[in-house]
Design a protein around this motif. Structure first.
Motif, PDB file in Angstrom:
ATOM      1  N   THR A 163       0.734  -1.103  -0.057  1.00  0.00           N
ATOM      2  CA  THR A 163       0.071   0.009   0.117  1.00  0.00           C
ATOM      3  C   THR A 163       0.883   1.162  -0.088  1.00  0.00           C
ATOM      4  OG1 THR A 163      -1.755  -1.131   1.146  1.00  0.00           O
ATOM      5  CG2 THR A 163      -1.878   1.306   1.248  1.00  0.00           C
ATOM      6  N   ALA A 164       2.026   1.307   0.817  1.00  0.00           N
ATOM      7  CA  ALA A 164       2.904   2.531   1.021  1.00  0.00           C
ATOM      8  C   ALA A 164       3.803   2.797  -0.568  1.00  0.00           C
ATOM      9  CB  ALA A 164       3.918   2.243   1.802  1.00  0.00           C
ATOM     10  N   LEU A 165       3.951   1.546  -1.219  1.00  0.00           N
ATOM     11  CA  LEU A 165       4.807   1.429  -2.407  1.00  0.00           C
ATOM     12  C   LEU A 165       3.668   2.157  -3.502  1.00  0.00           C
ATOM     13  CD1 LEU A 165       6.975   0.720  -4.242  1.00  0.00           C
ATOM     14  CD2 LEU A 165       5.868  -1.364  -4.698  1.00  0.00           C
ATOM     15  N   ALA A 166       2.310   1.732  -3.423  1.00  0.00           N
ATOM     16  CA  ALA A 166       1.503   2.284  -4.435  1.00  0.00           C
ATOM     17  C   ALA A 166       1.221   3.745  -4.312  1.00  0.00           C
ATOM     18  CB  ALA A 166      -0.087   1.515  -4.211  1.00  0.00           C
ATOM     19  N   LEU A 167       1.165   4.113  -3.048  1.00  0.00           N
ATOM     20  CA  LEU A 167       1.081   5.548  -2.695  1.00  0.00           C
ATOM     21  C   LEU A 167       2.293   6.416  -3.125  1.00  0.00           C
ATOM     22  CD1 LEU A 167      -0.355   5.364   1.002  1.00  0.00           C
ATOM     23  CD2 LEU A 167      -1.780   6.536  -1.118  1.00  0.00           C
ATOM     24  N   ASN A 168       3.609   5.699  -2.879  1.00  0.00           N
ATOM     25  CA  ASN A 168       4.931   6.423  -3.374  1.00  0.00           C
ATOM     26  C   ASN A 168       5.141   6.468  -4.795  1.00  0.00           C
ATOM     27  OD1 ASN A 168       8.130   5.753  -3.504  1.00  0.00           O
ATOM     28  ND2 ASN A 168       7.602   7.470  -2.486  1.00  0.00           N
ATOM     29  N   LEU A 169       4.448   5.393  -5.673  1.00  0.00           N
ATOM     30  CA  LEU A 169       4.764   5.495  -7.021  1.00  0.00           C
ATOM     31  C   LEU A 169       3.613   5.994  -7.802  1.00  0.00           C
ATOM     32  CD1 LEU A 169       6.238   2.122  -7.327  1.00  0.00           C
ATOM     33  CD2 LEU A 169       7.702   4.118  -7.043  1.00  0.00           C
ATOM     34  N   SER A 170       2.577   6.208  -6.953  1.00  0.00           N
ATOM     35  CA  SER A 170       1.265   7.097  -7.951  1.00  0.00           C
ATOM     36  C   SER A 170       1.741   8.169  -8.669  1.00  0.00           C
ATOM     37  CB  SER A 170       0.366   7.207  -6.739  1.00  0.00           C
ATOM     38  OG  SER A 170      -0.925   7.979  -7.506  1.00  0.00           O
ATOM     39  N   PRO A 171       1.327   8.143  -9.998  1.00  0.00           N
ATOM     40  CA  PRO A 171       1.897   9.268 -10.921  1.00  0.00           C
ATOM     41  C   PRO A 171       0.951  10.459 -10.759  1.00  0.00           C
ATOM     42  CG  PRO A 171       0.447   7.780 -12.065  1.00  0.00           C
ATOM     43  CD  PRO A 171       0.784   7.003 -10.690  1.00  0.00           C
ATOM     44  N   ASN A 172      -0.457  10.133 -10.141  1.00  0.00           N
ATOM     45  CA  ASN A 172      -1.278  11.232  -9.803  1.00  0.00           C
ATOM     46  C   ASN A 172      -1.673  11.600  -8.309  1.00  0.00           C
ATOM     47  OD1 ASN A 172      -3.608  13.122  -9.702  1.00  0.00           O
ATOM     48  ND2 ASN A 172      -4.742  11.758 -11.262  1.00  0.00           N
ATOM     49  N   PRO A 173      -1.016  12.876  -7.843  1.00  0.00           N
ATOM     50  CA  PRO A 173      -1.204  13.105  -6.481  1.00  0.00           C
ATOM     51  C   PRO A 173      -2.563  12.990  -5.973  1.00  0.00           C
ATOM     52  CG  PRO A 173      -0.728  15.085  -7.836  1.00  0.00           C
ATOM     53  CD  PRO A 173      -0.476  13.989  -8.950  1.00  0.00           C
ATOM     54  N   TYR A 174      -3.484  13.560  -6.896  1.00  0.00           N
ATOM     55  CA  TYR A 174      -4.802  13.479  -6.651  1.00  0.00           C
ATOM     56  C   TYR A 174      -5.377  12.003  -6.246  1.00  0.00           C
ATOM     57  CZ  TYR A 174      -4.658  18.219  -8.134  1.00  0.00           C
ATOM     58  OH  TYR A 174      -4.540  19.582  -8.317  1.00  0.00           O
ATOM     59  N   ALA A 175      -4.850  11.166  -6.996  1.00  0.00           N
ATOM     60  CA  ALA A 175      -5.134   9.569  -6.528  1.00  0.00           C
ATOM     61  C   ALA A 175      -4.558   9.274  -5.314  1.00  0.00           C
ATOM     62  CB  ALA A 175      -4.491   8.908  -7.703  1.00  0.00           C
ATOM     63  N   SER A 176      -3.387   9.678  -4.903  1.00  0.00           N
ATOM     64  CA  SER A 176      -2.609   9.387  -3.780  1.00  0.00           C
ATOM     65  C   SER A 176      -3.714   9.925  -2.593  1.00  0.00           C
ATOM     66  CB  SER A 176      -1.398   9.997  -3.679  1.00  0.00           C
ATOM     67  OG  SER A 176      -0.722   9.154  -4.681  1.00  0.00           O
ATOM     68  N   PHE A 177      -4.176  11.092  -2.824  1.00  0.00           N
ATOM     69  CA  PHE A 177      -5.087  11.872  -1.843  1.00  0.00           C
ATOM     70  C   PHE A 177      -6.330  11.095  -1.682  1.00  0.00           C
ATOM     71  CE2 PHE A 177      -7.954  15.222  -0.491  1.00  0.00           C
ATOM     72  CZ  PHE A 177      -7.316  15.818   0.679  1.00  0.00           C
ATOM     73  N   GLU A 178      -6.981  10.649  -2.823  1.00  0.00           N
ATOM     74  CA  GLU A 178      -8.195   9.932  -2.617  1.00  0.00           C
ATOM     75  C   GLU A 178      -7.877   8.488  -2.086  1.00  0.00           C
ATOM     76  OE1 GLU A 178     -11.873   8.672  -5.669  1.00  0.00           O
ATOM     77  OE2 GLU A 178      -9.973   9.329  -6.494  1.00  0.00           O
ATOM     78  N   ILE A 179      -6.657   8.010  -2.170  1.00  0.00           N
ATOM     79  CA  ILE A 179      -6.401   6.561  -1.473  1.00  0.00           C
ATOM     80  C   ILE A 179      -6.281   6.785  -0.092  1.00  0.00           C
ATOM     81  CG2 ILE A 179      -4.797   4.779  -1.293  1.00  0.00           C
ATOM     82  CD1 ILE A 179      -4.067   5.255  -4.212  1.00  0.00           C
ATOM     83  N   VAL A 180      -5.717   7.846   0.526  1.00  0.00           N
ATOM     84  CA  VAL A 180      -5.366   8.021   1.881  1.00  0.00           C
ATOM     85  C   VAL A 180      -6.711   8.390   2.461  1.00  0.00           C
ATOM     86  CG1 VAL A 180      -4.652   9.421   3.611  1.00  0.00           C
ATOM     87  CG2 VAL A 180      -2.900   8.906   1.545  1.00  0.00           C
ATOM     88  N   PHE A 181      -7.525   9.087   1.931  1.00  0.00           N
ATOM     89  CA  PHE A 181      -8.936   9.585   2.467  1.00  0.00           C
ATOM     90  C   PHE A 181      -9.866   8.263   2.429  1.00  0.00           C
ATOM     91  CE2 PHE A 181     -10.492  13.795   3.307  1.00  0.00           C
ATOM     92  CZ  PHE A 181      -9.102  14.671   3.520  1.00  0.00           C
TER      93      PHE A 181
END
Length: 334
Positions: A163-181
């Motif tokens: 999960t941390a790897l997916a957040l780290n490598l996510s090309p879209n910061p908005y997608a990372s924000f959505e995942i965290v929420f």
């Protein structure tokens, strides 16, 4: 002074009544005042009004999922504590919650959730079943409780790292924000389709866990005693793990990670049922539904600007309880 035991039917009846009241309260609660009876009448008459739309598309799915998710977490928590004979156990100990969350994160990361509306819950359920397969491969049907716990810890670590790897490598910061929420856990903006998607695996998991009650009572006397009473412990473990995967995996898939419910509720209710694991199952399911519904109503009524995430509130309530429980258990051991 130990709490007095309450007759099981009376306890379950009181909890069921409280859950019913909170279901109604959840349907009515919100920042927009909703005349509940009038909205229900409009739905029955087939009228499309603002009140009927709010009730049918927003409030009702949220209330139903609150009850379903809470019951799944509470019931699975009681079963896992009975299986492991440890009051600090909870559904996440076998890695089901972590891999279910990872399955949903994969749906976010790959963009499937944007192309297919229900890729998110389906990914979570797939992750839960992957947890069962990996647990069976690592611990085996004849593996002991230590093997099961170690395999669960390994799966939790793997799920957290990926999960941390997916957040780290996510090309879209908005997608990372959505995942965290999403990982914070919430019942907001869910639909009746998600209720229909999550309910069948949850109900099947409940049925399997309910049938494990006699085996859990026998296990409380020791593994040798349980075997002498005719229980196949390998089959019992597999049934409970599969049922936990079904119920908790579906809950995580539609609501994200809502922690501590499976830990807190069984522990609070255990003294009221005479510390019998089998009798704790139904009250824990009802108590879990009660806690999640109450917490979800509270976050809608709190004036915090952006709505507080449900998983954040349960963590704020559960973490101090967990620390108190650890300190108390250490005192009893000393």
């Amino acid at each position: 002074m130990a709490a007095e035991r309450v007759p099981p039917r009376l306890l379950s009846g009181l909890l069921a009544l409280a859950v019913l009241l909170l279901l109604v309260g959840s349907a009515a609660a919100g920042r927009v005042t909703l005349p509940l009876l009038a909205a229900m009448g409009e739905i029955a008459a087939g009228q499309s009004t603002p009140g009927s739309i709010i009730l049918l598309e927003l409030r009702l799915p949220r209330a139903l999922l609150g009850g379903l998710v809470g019951a799944s977490l509470g019931l699975a928590g009681a079963a896992m504590q009975g299986l492991l004979r440890n009051p600090l156990a909870e559904p996440g100990v076998v890695g089901v919650s972590g891999l279910a969350a990872l399955g949903a994160v994969v749906a976010f990361y790959t963009g499937l959730s944007a192309r297919f509306a229900y890729a998110l819950p389906l990914g979570g359920i797939a992750g839960a079943f992957a947890a069962v397969a990996l647990l069976y491969a690592l611990a085996g049907r004849r593996g002991g409780l230590l093997s099961l716990v170690l395999a669960g810890m390994a799966l939790n670590s793997l799920a957290g790292a990926l999960t941390a790897l997916a957040l780290n490598l996510s090309p879209n910061p908005y997608a990372s924000f959505e995942i965290v929420f999403w990982l914070m856990g919430s019942l907001a903006d869910r639909s009746l389709f998600m209720v229909a998607l999550a309910a069948p695996p949850m109900l099947l998991g409940w049925l399997l866990l309910a049938r494990a009650g006699p085996a859990l009572d026998a296990l409380s006397l020791g593994e040798d005693t349980a075997r002498s009473l005719g229980f196949d412990l390998g089959r019992v473990r597999l049934r409970i793990i599969m049922a936990t995967a079904l119920a908790v995996g579906a809950a995580v898939a539609v609501a994200g990670v809502i922690g501590f419910v499976g830990l807190v509720v069984p522990h609070l209710l255990r003294p009221l049922v005479g510390h019998r694991p089998g009798r704790l199952l139904l009250p824990s399911a009802l108590g879990g539904a009660l806690l999640v519904l109450a917490a979800d109503i509270a976050i809608r009524l709190l004036a915090t600007g952006p709505e507080l995430k449900l998983g954040v509130l349960t963590a704020l309530l559960g973490a101090p309880f967990f620390l108190w429980l650890v300190v108390r258990l250490r005192g009893e051991e000393g």
